[in-house]
Design a protein around this motif. Structure first.
Motif, PDB file in Angstrom:
ATOM      1  N   THR A   1       0.892  -1.234   0.069  1.00 52.60           N
ATOM      2  CA  THR A   1      -0.209   0.134   0.152  1.00 52.60           C
ATOM      3  C   THR A   1       0.779   1.280  -0.268  1.00 52.60           C
ATOM      4  O   THR A   1       2.022   1.128   0.383  1.00 52.60           O
ATOM      5  CB  THR A   1      -0.769  -0.011   1.271  1.00 52.60           C
ATOM      6  OG1 THR A   1       0.104   0.122   2.259  1.00 52.60           O
ATOM      7  CG2 THR A   1      -1.914  -1.188   1.245  1.00 52.60           C
ATOM      8  N   LYS A   2       0.216   2.424  -0.320  1.00 53.12           N
ATOM      9  CA  LYS A   2       1.203   3.571  -0.380  1.00 53.12           C
ATOM     10  C   LYS A   2       1.262   4.052   1.106  1.00 53.12           C
ATOM     11  O   LYS A   2       2.708   4.111   1.153  1.00 53.12           O
ATOM     12  CB  LYS A   2       0.613   4.862  -1.211  1.00 53.12           C
ATOM     13  CG  LYS A   2       0.437   4.429  -2.640  1.00 53.12           C
ATOM     14  CD  LYS A   2      -0.512   5.510  -3.106  1.00 53.12           C
ATOM     15  CE  LYS A   2      -0.756   5.260  -4.721  1.00 53.12           C
ATOM     16  NZ  LYS A   2      -1.519   6.414  -5.286  1.00 53.12           N
ATOM     17  N   LYS A   3       0.634   3.813   1.987  1.00 56.54           N
ATOM     18  CA  LYS A   3       0.894   3.858   3.401  1.00 56.54           C
ATOM     19  C   LYS A   3       2.121   3.290   3.837  1.00 56.54           C
ATOM     20  O   LYS A   3       3.029   3.821   4.638  1.00 56.54           O
ATOM     21  CB  LYS A   3      -0.476   3.792   4.264  1.00 56.54           C
ATOM     22  CG  LYS A   3      -0.094   3.939   5.800  1.00 56.54           C
ATOM     23  CD  LYS A   3      -1.494   3.821   6.466  1.00 56.54           C
ATOM     24  CE  LYS A   3      -1.054   4.042   8.017  1.00 56.54           C
ATOM     25  NZ  LYS A   3      -2.346   3.856   8.775  1.00 56.54           N
ATOM     26  N   SER A   4       1.975   1.843   3.502  1.00 56.27           N
ATOM     27  CA  SER A   4       3.052   1.119   4.098  1.00 56.27           C
ATOM     28  C   SER A   4       4.639   1.278   3.604  1.00 56.27           C
ATOM     29  O   SER A   4       5.538   1.302   4.300  1.00 56.27           O
ATOM     30  CB  SER A   4       3.091  -0.630   3.994  1.00 56.27           C
ATOM     31  OG  SER A   4       2.857  -0.800   2.282  1.00 56.27           O
TER      32      SER A   4
ATOM     33  N   SER B   1      10.342   6.137   5.561  1.00 54.64           N
ATOM     34  CA  SER B   1      10.174   7.138   6.403  1.00 54.64           C
ATOM     35  C   SER B   1       9.676   8.547   5.776  1.00 54.64           C
ATOM     36  O   SER B   1      10.424   9.577   6.011  1.00 54.64           O
ATOM     37  CB  SER B   1      11.378   7.443   7.194  1.00 54.64           C
ATOM     38  OG  SER B   1      11.720   6.259   7.834  1.00 54.64           O
ATOM     39  N   ILE B   2       8.541   8.623   5.016  1.00 53.39           N
ATOM     40  CA  ILE B   2       8.138   9.875   4.654  1.00 53.39           C
ATOM     41  C   ILE B   2       6.564   9.935   4.918  1.00 53.39           C
ATOM     42  O   ILE B   2       5.926   8.902   5.174  1.00 53.39           O
ATOM     43  CB  ILE B   2       8.270  10.166   3.017  1.00 53.39           C
ATOM     44  CG1 ILE B   2       7.521   8.733   2.455  1.00 53.39           C
ATOM     45  CG2 ILE B   2       9.625   9.943   2.548  1.00 53.39           C
ATOM     46  CD1 ILE B   2       7.242   9.090   0.902  1.00 53.39           C
TER      47      ILE B   2
ATOM     48  N   ASN C   1       4.029  13.764   1.794  1.00 55.05           N
ATOM     49  CA  ASN C   1       4.871  13.913   0.916  1.00 55.05           C
ATOM     50  C   ASN C   1       4.893  13.409  -0.499  1.00 55.05           C
ATOM     51  O   ASN C   1       5.064  13.978  -1.331  1.00 55.05           O
ATOM     52  CB  ASN C   1       6.295  13.520   1.345  1.00 55.05           C
ATOM     53  CG  ASN C   1       6.887  14.595   2.381  1.00 55.05           C
ATOM     54  OD1 ASN C   1       6.701  15.654   2.657  1.00 55.05           O
ATOM     55  ND2 ASN C   1       7.807  13.976   3.153  1.00 55.05           N
ATOM     56  N   LEU C   2       4.228  11.904  -0.288  1.00 56.02           N
ATOM     57  CA  LEU C   2       3.891  11.315  -1.403  1.00 56.02           C
ATOM     58  C   LEU C   2       2.728  11.915  -2.432  1.00 56.02           C
ATOM     59  O   LEU C   2       2.839  12.085  -3.379  1.00 56.02           O
ATOM     60  CB  LEU C   2       3.536   9.851  -0.940  1.00 56.02           C
ATOM     61  CG  LEU C   2       3.350   8.798  -2.238  1.00 56.02           C
ATOM     62  CD1 LEU C   2       4.639   8.676  -2.737  1.00 56.02           C
ATOM     63  CD2 LEU C   2       2.914   7.706  -1.635  1.00 56.02           C
TER      64      LEU C   2
END
Length: 116
Positions: A18-21, A27-28, A32-33
């Motif tokens: 996932t984008k969260k993982s 460490s962003i 930021n993404l």
């Protein structure tokens, strides 16, 4: 033409993350993404190196979309492609771990020399 963000997003999908993982791994923040996606900002050089290493892709590909060329090792004036070596050499798990550790160390040293 794909952007850096597009390539990162495709790597995340290919890894089944996932984008969260992904954000937690490197460490962003998810903000930021999101900024990278909208073109509001781009990853720092250090973060690009970390992402390339995390996904085991070249910086040329991550930044520019350039395909990675075969890596050649020379020994006694003979050339071997990396793929040929992988197919013809049987290594233990411990040996593979050592080689990966060396590769990561080499990447780190290369980055340190580029930062000077």
């Amino acid at each position: 033409m794909q952007s850096i963000y597009d390539r990162i997003e495709s790597l995340i999908k290919m890894r089944g993350m996932t984008k969260k993982s992904f954000c937690e791994e490197v460490s962003i923040s998810t903000g930021n993404l999101g900024d990278w996606k909208r073109g509001k900002s781009t990853p720092s050089t250090n973060k690009l190196v970390e992402i390339a290493s995390f996904f085991d892709v070249s910086l040329d590909w991550l930044i520019l979309g350039k395909e990675q060329q075969d890596i050649y090792l020379k020994e006694n004036m003979e050339s071997y492609s990396w793929d040929e070596l992988r197919e013809n050499v049987s290594l233990s798990e411990k040996e593979k771990e050592f080689i990966m550790e060396y590769i990561n160390f080499t990447r780190y040293r290369r980055q340190q020399s580029c930062d000077k």
